[in-house]
Enzyme design. Structure first.
Site, PDB file in Angstrom:
ATOM      1  N   CYS A  65      45.327  42.685  34.422  1.00  8.49           N
ATOM      2  CA  CYS A  65      46.154  42.402  33.250  1.00  8.49           C
ATOM      3  C   CYS A  65      46.028  43.519  32.234  1.00  8.49           C
ATOM      4  O   CYS A  65      45.156  44.376  32.343  1.00  8.49           O
ATOM      5  CB  CYS A  65      45.664  41.136  32.531  1.00  8.49           C
ATOM      6  SG  CYS A  65      45.631  39.696  33.585  1.00  8.49           S
ATOM      7  N   GLY A  66      46.892  43.419  31.211  1.00 13.07           N
ATOM      8  CA  GLY A  66      46.720  44.297  30.058  1.00 13.07           C
ATOM      9  C   GLY A  66      46.561  43.433  28.819  1.00 13.07           C
ATOM     10  O   GLY A  66      47.251  42.435  28.681  1.00 13.07           O
TER      11      GLY A  66
END
Lengths: 302, 230, 453
Positions: free
Chosen positions: A2-3
């Site tokens: 994820c970011g």
């Protein structure tokens, strides 16, 4: 997987362009997390008001459920605003009672209704798709406030849908939200312990347990910083996460430094993101970027 | 003399108070208003005098080593269970498994005892003034059991080296229990024992019950005996 | 089936019902006139679902593994957090189970104590009571209170770090212990208040409580006797595990011990060892379901025993819900049980190394399950203790390797979700998906209506 990204204004400006900054950071992180996008933004609201973002339904039943929700809310407090956009009903009402009771009453209105966020300063907006799409649907770039966190998701072990997207509001604890990059490997064990004590989980996503954990620690008397520090011992697996409530903004990184997290602090702002490109996309001016260390916890307070 | 009133107090508080008095050197302790609470006086290992005024519940004076305990009322199950040494006297009656598995010391019950009196007896002396119930002396290994009154069914079942004496009727002998004639020494011992603990009691004749020793080793020849025991 | 030497003779054929072993069994009983006895535990080939029917699924892309040889994976184990003032703290999750001095020789008991101590673990007394040498050589000693109460001594109770109220054991649930005359020699007889040479049969029930309602009071008595300092364990053979574990937890146990069908014994009726109790895999699943059902999962600790042969079995048991494992047979094998030494003496008792289960004879060729001095001397305490410590370390390192591969910095974070089932039965029993599917077949240990308090 994820970011994550976050921005915290230090100048005391209640109308900083947090929506625009967080959105630009998320757009730069899109490749890390193509499945979903979401933001949790904190800003000034009317006194005594609780703002709710409610997932009303997927595929069609929005209008009918929204009407029933507004009617139910009117029984509990004075409703000052109500508006539906795509899958959400946004409600603002004067309410000083038990937040758990408010959540229970509204969620029992119809199947599939879920309080996505509740708080005096918090609003969460998230959906399947890109950050650009999130903005196009909900006008994120125009929203202002004091601080915010955001997330772009690459689904690993659970589902791709709105409910499983992040940020996660810690149900039952107004204003507390978390975005997480990594995987909590003792999620099931912790989940069983919390469910045994009566907590309800809404997804199969391991990230959901972090907010639950922080809320539980704070209910036992730890403050926001202490709760994040305790999590380094009690959560197993990989995590760099950002947590925020009405007054606080902070991050924690696991003791093995499994997932990246960079941050920068000037006298005007704090910004945190999974990659430096995100910081460059969202910020202007001069700032010095540092990678957080293994086991590092930092908290800023308004 | 140390005095404790049980009213409104938990078992844990009462026992802590008893232990505190014992540690402070108190030699004589009276505990009032026991109301049949369980576990009173458990694991006292000093030779103090402890008197419970009223009835007690389960395991009164369990695991003691040394004290003299008196109960003015009745006792529940497991009176003095696992006692290493000491004296326990109950004026009333006792529930099941009185004097269970004691390894030494003396238990005196003036009233009746219930089922499994002196089960797994490993030493010491047990004296009952009244009657006792089912399976008294079951698997008794060592020590002496005396019942002045009648005993119930399965008396002295599967014993090892313990010796039992019955003043009244035997409801039924247990597996491998046999009747013998007491020796003169044993008769003198019985008279002396009664005189010390129950001077008002008269028993005309005691029957002696011991193990026939046929169950001590696996053997197919004694199939009739083993049929019940296996 | 022997090949025929003459061309016209038909091949030999044995019955599948009256096999040669069954025929021999009937012939023996026709002479013996009673049930047969032996030691060791079930000898049956394992046709039921066992830990071998599960596999771990370590980290690939969705999670991150720990470095196998460098990053710390904690094995520290704490037992008895519920009520005791002083819980038991161990360096590892593998402990030595209760085995009687009587069934085992003095040297064996001391070597086990020393080995467990060296590995940062605990030892347990057994039927017959506490040996002072055990107490002196154990940092953590758990005292068993058994139905027989042989050697019961309040002072020993008060010296212990934990009290284990033993209702039964996996090899022979519902029955009492057995020590044949050849082992009831002078010191043992004296300790147990028995005549020398008797075939001692312990009672199946405790003398002073019958049932879980009385057991609540018994547990309180044990706490009063130890000033509420130490944890109280309740140990049971695996039979109606879901119901039994709920009851033990509700009755106030700090720790529940469940001993499965594959557990060992020094001597018992053969039919008990072969045909009573449920397998350890099923037992651990039922036990955890029981604790969850009464809301005490995480508060009451669970120890699993019964055929834990290595660190993998232990890791799987822990993933399924155990906080720790007892070993018995494996520890004896580390001592020298079934080792290829004194081979002629194995033959004398009708056995051979790797094929010996003759503990009940009292003629153990390697000096473990005997009371004869000359045989016991063959078990040298110090090297034997070192072998036990090595085994405990080896098992712990196996658990850590698996935990790290699954992304855990603490072995107690292993979860059922780290496993997949290799067979339909294992999937049904463990509530774990069958490999290659997302389905749990049969719904797991929820066969009892949940949430019925």
């Amino acid at each position: 997987m994820c970011g994550i990204a976050g921005y915290f204004d230090k100048t005391g400006n209640d109308s900083a362009a947090i929506g625009a900054v967080v959105l630009k950071m998320l757009e730069a992180l899109g490749a890390r997390g193509p499945d979903s996008a979401g933001v949790a933004l904190y800003g000034g609201r009317a006194k005594g008001e609780m703002v709710l973002r409610i997932k009303v339904g997927e595929n069609g039943s929005v209008a009918k459920n929204a009407t029933r929700l507004v009617a139910e809310a009117r029984k509990l407090g004075k409703v000052s605003k109500s508006a539906t956009t795509a899958e959400y009903l946004r409600l603002a009402l004067k309410y000083q009672g038990d937040p758990k009771e408010l959540e229970r009453r509204l969620e029992s209105v119809a199947a599939g209704v879920e309080i996505v966020s509740m708080g005096r300063r918090l609003e969460i907006v998230k959906q399947v798709g890109s950050p650009q799409n999130l903005d196009a649907t909900y006008g994120i770039a125009k929203l202002t406030g004091t601080h915010g966190i955001g997330h772009t998701r690459l689904c690993t072990e659970s589902k791709v849908d709105l409910s499983h997207s992040q940020p996660f509001w810690a149900h039952g604890c107004p204003d507390l939200a978390v975005v997480h990059n990594g995987h909590i490997t003792n999620y099931h064990k912790l989940r069983r312990l919390y469910e045994q004590r009566g907590h309800k989980f809404y997804t199969e996503n391991d990230s959901e347990v972090i907010g639950m954990y922080l809320a539980d620690q704070m209910a036992r008397g730890l403050n926001f910083r202490q709760a994040l520090e305790a999590s380094l011992k009690d959560l197993d697996g990989s995590f760099s996460y950002l947590a925020a409530d009405g007054e606080h903004f902070g991050f924690a990184k696991d003791v093995f430094a499994f997932k990246p997290l960079l941050f920068t602090e000037t006298d005007k702002f704090v910004a945190v993101a999974t990659e430096e490109v995100a910081l460059h996309a969202g910020l202007t001016g001069d700032y010095h970027v540092r990678e957080a260390q293994a086991g590092e916890v930092r908290v800023w307070e308004r | 003399m140390g005095a404790i009133n049980c009213d409104g107090r938990t078992i844990r508080e009462i026992n802590s108070e008893i232990k505190r008095l014992v540690a402070d050197g108190e030699k004589n302790i009276v505990v009032k208003n026991t109301a049949a609470r369980h576990n009173l006086g458990v694991a006292i290992v000093k030779p103090v005098k402890l008197r419970f005024e009223g009835s007690v519940g389960y395991y009164c004076a369990g695991m003691i080593d040394g004290p003299t305990v008196e109960v003015t009322g009745s006792a529940g199950w497991g009176l003095a269970e696992s006692m290493l040494n000491g004296t326990v006297i109950v004026r009333g009656s006792a529930g099941n498994a009185a004097a269970a598995t004691i390894r030494g010391g003396t238990v005196v019950i003036h009233g009746d005892a219930a089922a499994r009196l002196a089960v797994a007896l490993k030493g010491g002396l047990v004296l009952v003034g009244g009657n006792c119930g089912y399976m008294a002396g079951f698997m008794a290994q060592k020590g002496t059991l005396i019942v002045c009154g009648d005993v119930g069914a399965a008396f002295g079942d599967s014993m090892y080296e313990a010796v039992c004496f019955v003043g009244g009727k035997i409801g039924e002998l247990g597996n491998d229990a046999v009747i013998e004639k007491p020796t003169e020494q044993e008769e003198a011992f019985l008279r002396d024992t009664l005189k010390s603990h129950m001077p008002k009691k008269t028993v005309l004749k005691f029957k002696k019950v011991v193990a026939g020793r046929k169950l001590w080793n696996f053997s197919k020849q004694e199939r009739a005996v083993w049929k019940e025991a296996l | 089936m022997a090949p025929h030497s003459e061309p016209n003779r038909p091949p030999l054929k044995a019955s599948g019902t009256y096999t040669p072993a069954v025929i021999e069994d009937i012939q023996v009983k026709a002479e013996l006139g009673r049930y047969r006895l032996r030691g060791f535990g079930t000898l049956r080939e394992r046709t039921w679902a066992t830990f071998d029917d599960l596999t771990f699924i370590p980290c690939t892309l969705t999670r991150i593994p720990l470095e196998g040889y460098r990053e710390k994976c904690s094995a520290r184990t704490v037992l008895g957090k519920r009520f005791a003032k002083k819980p038991i703290e161990l360096d590892i999750p593998i402990m030595i189970t209760g085995m009687s001095w009587g069934a085992l020789s003095y040297n064996a008991k001391v070597a086990l104590a020393k080995g467990a101590n060296a590995a940062g673990s605990s030892n347990t007394t057994g039927d017959g009571g506490m040996l002072m040498a055990e107490r002196e050589n154990s940092r953590a000693l758990i005292y068993e209170v058994l139905p027989s109460r042989y050697g019961i001594n309040v002072h020993h109770l008060q010296m212990a770090d934990g009290i284990e109220l033993t209702i039964g054991q996996g090899a022979k649930p519902g029955t009492g212990g057995l020590l044949l005359g050849s082992k009831v020699l002078d010191t043992i007889a004296k300790q147990r208040d028995l005549p020398v040479g008797v075939d001692q049969r312990s009672p199946a029930r405790h003398p002073d409580f019958l049932g879980p309602d009385d057991m609540v009071i018994k547990i309180e008595e044990l706490r009063e006797a130890t000033d509420w300092r130490v944890p109280i364990f309740v140990k049971m053979g695996a039979t109606r595990v879901f119901d039994d574990v709920r009851l033990a937890a509700k009755a106030g146990a700090d720790v529940v011990v469940v001993d499965g069908m594959e557990g060992g014994t020094g001597a018992a009726a053969e039919i008990c060892q072969e045909h009573t109790g449920i397998p350890t895999l099923a037992a651990v699943c039922e036990a955890r379901a029981a604790l969850e059902d009464v809301g005490l999962y995480g508060e009451v600790q669970l120890i699993i025993a019964g055929g834990i042969r290595n660190g993998v079995d232990a890791a799987k048991a822990m993933a399924l819900g155990a906080d720790a494992c007892y070993i018995g047979t494996a520890a004896l094998i580390a001592l020298n049980c079934n080792a290829p030494l004194y081979v002629e003496d194995y033959e004398k008792i009708g056995a051979a190394p790797y094929h010996c289960h003759h503990c009940h004879t009292g003629l153990c060729p390697v000096g473990i399950t005997t009371q004869k001095e000359d045989l016991m001397k063959r078990l040298e305490i110090e090297p034997a203790a070192e072998r036990v410590a090595n085994l405990l370390h080896a098992m712990t390192s196996e658990i850590q390797v698996l935990a790290r591969a699954c992304g855990k910095a603490d072995i107690h974070d292993l979860e059922p979700e780290d496993l997949r089932a290799l067979s339909l039965e294992a999937s049904m029993i463990c509530d774990v998906p069958l490999v290659g599917t997302t389905r749990v077949f049969g719904g797991g240990p929820g066969w009892k209506e949940r949430r019925c308090h």
